[in-house]
Write a protein that holds these residues in place. Sequence first.
Motif, PDB file in Angstrom:
ATOM      1  N   GLN A 122       0.851  -1.187   0.000  1.00 27.90           N
ATOM      2  CA  GLN A 122       0.000   0.000   0.000  1.00 27.90           C
ATOM      3  C   GLN A 122       0.889   1.240   0.000  1.00 27.90           C
ATOM      4  O   GLN A 122       0.599   2.226  -0.656  1.00 27.90           O
ATOM      5  N   ARG A 123       1.974   1.125   0.744  1.00 25.73           N
ATOM      6  CA  ARG A 123       3.000   2.172   0.760  1.00 25.73           C
ATOM      7  C   ARG A 123       4.302   1.530   1.221  1.00 25.73           C
ATOM      8  O   ARG A 123       4.300   0.571   1.988  1.00 25.73           O
ATOM      9  N   GLY A 124       5.410   2.044   0.767  1.00 24.83           N
ATOM     10  CA  GLY A 124       6.712   1.540   1.183  1.00 24.83           C
ATOM     11  C   GLY A 124       7.101   0.250   0.484  1.00 24.83           C
ATOM     12  O   GLY A 124       6.494  -0.159  -0.502  1.00 24.83           O
ATOM     13  N   GLU A 125       8.176  -0.363   1.009  1.00 23.15           N
ATOM     14  CA  GLU A 125       8.688  -1.622   0.482  1.00 23.15           C
ATOM     15  C   GLU A 125       8.987  -2.548   1.646  1.00 23.15           C
ATOM     16  O   GLU A 125       9.341  -2.096   2.738  1.00 23.15           O
ATOM     17  N   PHE A 126       8.898  -3.849   1.402  1.00 20.95           N
ATOM     18  CA  PHE A 126       9.135  -4.837   2.454  1.00 20.95           C
ATOM     19  C   PHE A 126      10.068  -5.913   1.924  1.00 20.95           C
ATOM     20  O   PHE A 126      10.016  -6.262   0.745  1.00 20.95           O
ATOM     21  N   ILE A 127      10.929  -6.410   2.806  1.00 21.09           N
ATOM     22  CA  ILE A 127      11.883  -7.445   2.415  1.00 21.09           C
ATOM     23  C   ILE A 127      11.445  -8.791   2.987  1.00 21.09           C
ATOM     24  O   ILE A 127      10.624  -8.840   3.913  1.00 21.09           O
ATOM     25  N   PRO A 128      11.991  -9.891   2.435  1.00 26.66           N
ATOM     26  CA  PRO A 128      11.624 -11.209   2.957  1.00 26.66           C
ATOM     27  C   PRO A 128      11.840 -11.304   4.465  1.00 26.66           C
ATOM     28  O   PRO A 128      12.832 -10.804   4.998  1.00 26.66           O
ATOM     29  N   GLY A 129      10.865 -11.896   5.134  1.00 32.66           N
ATOM     30  CA  GLY A 129      10.912 -12.042   6.588  1.00 32.66           C
ATOM     31  C   GLY A 129      10.074 -11.020   7.324  1.00 32.66           C
ATOM     32  O   GLY A 129       9.719 -11.231   8.487  1.00 32.66           O
ATOM     33  N   ASP A 130       9.782  -9.888   6.675  1.00 32.68           N
ATOM     34  CA  ASP A 130       8.930  -8.887   7.321  1.00 32.68           C
ATOM     35  C   ASP A 130       7.527  -9.453   7.540  1.00 32.68           C
ATOM     36  O   ASP A 130       7.022 -10.225   6.734  1.00 32.68           O
ATOM     37  N   VAL A 131       6.912  -9.066   8.640  1.00 33.97           N
ATOM     38  CA  VAL A 131       5.522  -9.429   8.899  1.00 33.97           C
ATOM     39  C   VAL A 131       4.692  -8.190   8.622  1.00 33.97           C
ATOM     40  O   VAL A 131       4.928  -7.129   9.205  1.00 33.97           O
ATOM     41  N   VAL A 132       3.750  -8.332   7.699  1.00 30.63           N
ATOM     42  CA  VAL A 132       2.915  -7.216   7.272  1.00 30.63           C
ATOM     43  C   VAL A 132       1.451  -7.543   7.561  1.00 30.63           C
ATOM     44  O   VAL A 132       1.120  -8.669   7.915  1.00 30.63           O
ATOM     45  N   THR A 133       0.594  -6.547   7.389  1.00 37.63           N
ATOM     46  CA  THR A 133      -0.837  -6.725   7.607  1.00 37.63           C
ATOM     47  C   THR A 133      -1.566  -6.592   6.278  1.00 37.63           C
ATOM     48  O   THR A 133      -1.306  -5.666   5.508  1.00 37.63           O
ATOM     49  N   VAL A 134      -2.494  -7.504   6.026  1.00 41.72           N
ATOM     50  CA  VAL A 134      -3.299  -7.447   4.805  1.00 41.72           C
ATOM     51  C   VAL A 134      -4.383  -6.392   5.020  1.00 41.72           C
ATOM     52  O   VAL A 134      -5.173  -6.488   5.955  1.00 41.72           O
ATOM     53  N   VAL A 135      -4.407  -5.375   4.150  1.00 38.91           N
ATOM     54  CA  VAL A 135      -5.401  -4.306   4.286  1.00 38.91           C
ATOM     55  C   VAL A 135      -6.517  -4.427   3.262  1.00 38.91           C
ATOM     56  O   VAL A 135      -7.582  -3.842   3.438  1.00 38.91           O
ATOM     57  N   ALA A 136      -6.267  -5.191   2.184  1.00 40.02           N
ATOM     58  CA  ALA A 136      -7.300  -5.376   1.164  1.00 40.02           C
ATOM     59  C   ALA A 136      -6.900  -6.548   0.275  1.00 40.02           C
ATOM     60  O   ALA A 136      -5.739  -6.949   0.240  1.00 40.02           O
ATOM     61  N   ILE A 137      -7.884  -7.062  -0.434  1.00 37.44           N
ATOM     62  CA  ILE A 137      -7.639  -8.082  -1.447  1.00 37.44           C
ATOM     63  C   ILE A 137      -8.150  -7.497  -2.751  1.00 37.44           C
ATOM     64  O   ILE A 137      -9.320  -7.118  -2.860  1.00 37.44           O
ATOM     65  N   ASP A 138      -7.265  -7.388  -3.737  1.00 42.57           N
ATOM     66  CA  ASP A 138      -7.613  -6.830  -5.040  1.00 42.57           C
ATOM     67  C   ASP A 138      -7.459  -7.935  -6.069  1.00 42.57           C
ATOM     68  O   ASP A 138      -6.347  -8.214  -6.527  1.00 42.57           O
ATOM     69  N   GLY A 139      -8.557  -8.588  -6.401  1.00 42.48           N
ATOM     70  CA  GLY A 139      -8.491  -9.742  -7.304  1.00 42.48           C
ATOM     71  C   GLY A 139      -7.766 -10.878  -6.618  1.00 42.48           C
ATOM     72  O   GLY A 139      -8.207 -11.391  -5.608  1.00 42.48           O
ATOM     73  N   ALA A 140      -6.585 -11.261  -7.173  1.00 40.96           N
ATOM     74  CA  ALA A 140      -5.787 -12.330  -6.572  1.00 40.96           C
ATOM     75  C   ALA A 140      -4.537 -11.768  -5.918  1.00 40.96           C
ATOM     76  O   ALA A 140      -3.570 -12.483  -5.684  1.00 40.96           O
ATOM     77  N   THR A 141      -4.556 -10.480  -5.613  1.00 34.74           N
ATOM     78  CA  THR A 141      -3.390  -9.818  -5.028  1.00 34.74           C
ATOM     79  C   THR A 141      -3.746  -9.256  -3.657  1.00 34.74           C
ATOM     80  O   THR A 141      -4.760  -8.583  -3.499  1.00 34.74           O
ATOM     81  N   ALA A 142      -2.893  -9.551  -2.699  1.00 33.03           N
ATOM     82  CA  ALA A 142      -3.073  -8.999  -1.353  1.00 33.03           C
ATOM     83  C   ALA A 142      -2.386  -7.641  -1.286  1.00 33.03           C
ATOM     84  O   ALA A 142      -1.221  -7.506  -1.676  1.00 33.03           O
ATOM     85  N   VAL A 143      -3.117  -6.655  -0.828  1.00 38.58           N
ATOM     86  CA  VAL A 143      -2.540  -5.327  -0.610  1.00 38.58           C
ATOM     87  C   VAL A 143      -2.125  -5.285   0.854  1.00 38.58           C
ATOM     88  O   VAL A 143      -2.938  -5.520   1.746  1.00 38.58           O
ATOM     89  N   VAL A 144      -0.818  -5.002   1.095  1.00 34.00           N
ATOM     90  CA  VAL A 144      -0.287  -5.089   2.451  1.00 34.00           C
ATOM     91  C   VAL A 144       0.259  -3.748   2.915  1.00 34.00           C
ATOM     92  O   VAL A 144       0.627  -2.895   2.126  1.00 34.00           O
TER      93      VAL A 144
END
Length: 154
Positions: free
Chosen positions: A121-143
């Motif tokens: 949704q904003r920013g960038e995340f690297i492997p291992g980060d724990v993020v929160t799902v804020v929306a589902i857009d088709g088959a893509t999770a917006v985090v």
Amino acid sequence: MDWFEQNAWMVWLVLALVLGGIEMLSLSLVFIMLSGGALAGLVTALLGGPVWLQGVVFAAVSVGMVAFVRPVAMRHMRPGIEDVRTNVDRLVGSSATVLEAVDSGHGLVKIGGDVWTARAQRGEFIPGDVVTVVAIDGATAVVAPGETTSPYRS
């Protein structure tokens, strides 16, 4: 008429049972309320109330139950569609682990036991980060950043 007055309790009992049987077929919660009114008429008959009072008690209890008890029972039996989160809607708000770098265009996260394509949704995340799902857009999770996401990447 004399027989009816002496055996009114029997008529109310049969009526309650018949209405209960109809309710089992209809499942509308109307006939069971009427059956409750018939049981109230039965109690009135057993206590020696006159036939007219038995009818009034039946009507009052039936109307009261249909007006006040049935709506509450229906709310508990059939939650509104807005109250039921199903399928992907259930994922919104859950935590996900970043498997492949996630930015505003693409990435991979693991939600529960499933791997999803993701975008930030904003920013960038690297492997291992724990993020929160804020929306589902088709088959893509917006985090978005989660509790344990490094603040310098969000």
